[in-house]
Design a protein around this motif. Structure first.
Motif, mmCIF file in Angstrom:
data_model
loop_
_atom_site.group_PDB
_atom_site.id
_atom_site.type_symbol
_atom_site.label_atom_id
_atom_site.label_comp_id
_atom_site.label_asym_id
_atom_site.label_seq_id
_atom_site.Cartn_x
_atom_site.Cartn_y
_atom_site.Cartn_z
ATOM 1 N N GLN A 199 0.783 -0.975 0.044
ATOM 2 C CA GLN A 199 0.094 -0.175 0.031
ATOM 3 C C GLN A 199 0.914 1.359 -0.128
ATOM 4 O O GLN A 199 1.653 1.400 0.876
ATOM 5 C CB GLN A 199 -0.889 0.009 1.415
ATOM 6 C CG GLN A 199 -1.925 1.210 1.125
ATOM 7 C CD GLN A 199 -2.815 1.149 2.202
ATOM 8 O OE1 GLN A 199 -2.664 0.518 3.339
ATOM 9 N NE2 GLN A 199 -4.335 1.406 2.062
ATOM 10 N N PHE A 232 0.905 -5.844 3.512
ATOM 11 C CA PHE A 232 -0.090 -6.450 4.209
ATOM 12 C C PHE A 232 -0.071 -7.772 3.581
ATOM 13 O O PHE A 232 -0.472 -8.008 2.534
ATOM 14 C CB PHE A 232 -1.449 -5.523 4.272
ATOM 15 C CG PHE A 232 -1.429 -4.130 4.704
ATOM 16 C CD1 PHE A 232 -1.444 -3.101 4.001
ATOM 17 C CD2 PHE A 232 -1.569 -4.368 6.077
ATOM 18 C CE1 PHE A 232 -1.758 -2.006 4.754
ATOM 19 C CE2 PHE A 232 -1.589 -2.954 6.882
ATOM 20 C CZ PHE A 232 -1.686 -1.845 6.086
ATOM 21 N N PRO A 264 -1.930 -7.007 10.419
ATOM 22 C CA PRO A 264 -1.565 -5.677 10.808
ATOM 23 C C PRO A 264 -0.726 -4.837 10.098
ATOM 24 O O PRO A 264 -0.290 -3.808 10.129
ATOM 25 C CB PRO A 264 -1.054 -5.931 12.360
ATOM 26 C CG PRO A 264 -0.243 -7.251 12.246
ATOM 27 C CD PRO A 264 -1.144 -8.221 11.578
ATOM 28 N N ARG A 313 5.719 -2.134 7.964
ATOM 29 C CA ARG A 313 6.129 -0.813 7.468
ATOM 30 C C ARG A 313 7.717 -0.861 7.224
ATOM 31 O O ARG A 313 8.279 -1.183 8.041
ATOM 32 C CB ARG A 313 5.940 0.422 8.423
ATOM 33 C CG ARG A 313 6.018 1.659 7.718
ATOM 34 C CD ARG A 313 5.678 2.707 8.693
ATOM 35 N NE ARG A 313 4.264 2.803 9.078
ATOM 36 C CZ ARG A 313 3.495 3.357 8.333
ATOM 37 N NH1 ARG A 313 3.563 4.011 7.203
ATOM 38 N NH2 ARG A 313 1.952 3.398 8.713
#
Lengths: 112, 113
Positions: B37, B90, B106, B109
């Motif tokens: 994302q 993700f 969750p 990153r």
């Protein structure tokens, strides 16, 4: 190219009002439609799914689907500050295909 | 019942380094997916696995490899990280037919310097 379009916002709604989020899709054969809520820094959370024309209600949330217009919406009644998040629309093309096409999301802010 | 778990939560790499992102689900689902994302780009599918022992490319597979270790676990490997792979990753587990709802972990990153 299958597309899912959402207004990126931000959409600001007073607390207690109805928030209306919209999504259009390009693939006329699409069968399943999902709304995800994503808080900042968190993962998408499934909040509604709808598979047939009409309305589907779950608590304060109502999903509306109009396949003829290729349009799906999410209504949030009695909006709360905790509803402030980005809402992602996702569409699945047919029952034989698991893959989802996601919109880029609408950022919703509920103003106390 | 933890649902979908991912490790690590955060990672910083230098260009050229390698790493593996881990994902596990305890919902007994057959299918698992990896997405990235990026701001303004939405969720993009990297790879997916429809069942144990099978994997397929998604929309943006270049620079990644995957392994479906068993029904529970699906890992994503960056062999030589590039700054363009800076993103949030993700993993999702997919419920069975007919509705195939996807449930997300969750996230990880990742920053590549």
């Amino acid at each position: 190219q299958k597309e899912v379009e959402q207004n990126s916002g931000p959409l600001s709604v007073p607390e207690g009002a109805i928030a209306s989020l919209n999504c259009t899709y390009s693939d006329r054969g699409s069968q399943s439609f999902f709304w995800y809520r994503q808080y900042s820094g968190k993962s998408p959370e499934l909040i509604m799914s709808i598979y047939s024309n009409g309305d589907k209600e779950d608590g304060r949330f109502t999903a509306q689907l109009n396949k003829a217009s290729q349009y799906v919406s999410l209504l949030i009644r009695d909006s709360q500050p905790s509803d402030s998040a980005t809402y992602l629309c996702a569409v699945r093309s047919d029952f034989g295909n698991e893959k989802l096409t996601f919109g880029t999301g609408t950022r919703l802010t509920i103003i106390p | 019942n933890a649902g979908v778990t991912q490790t690590p939560k955060f990672q910083v790499l230098k260009t050229g380094q390698s790493m593996t992102l881990q994902c596990a689900q305890d919902m007994n689902h057959n299918s698992m997916y990896w997405y990235r994302q990026d701001p303004g780009m939405g969720l993009r599918l990297i790879y997916y696995s429809a069942s144990e022992g099978t994997t397929d490319k998604g929309e943006v597979p270049n620079g990644y490899n995957v392994s479906r270790l068993n029904k529970r676990e699906f890992s994503l490997r960056l062999e030589s990280a590039a700054p363009s792979q800076t993103s949030v990753y993700f993993c999702a587990s997919v419920a069975g037919t007919p509705y195939n709802e996807q449930f997300f972990g969750p996230g990880t990153r990742l920053t590549v310097l």
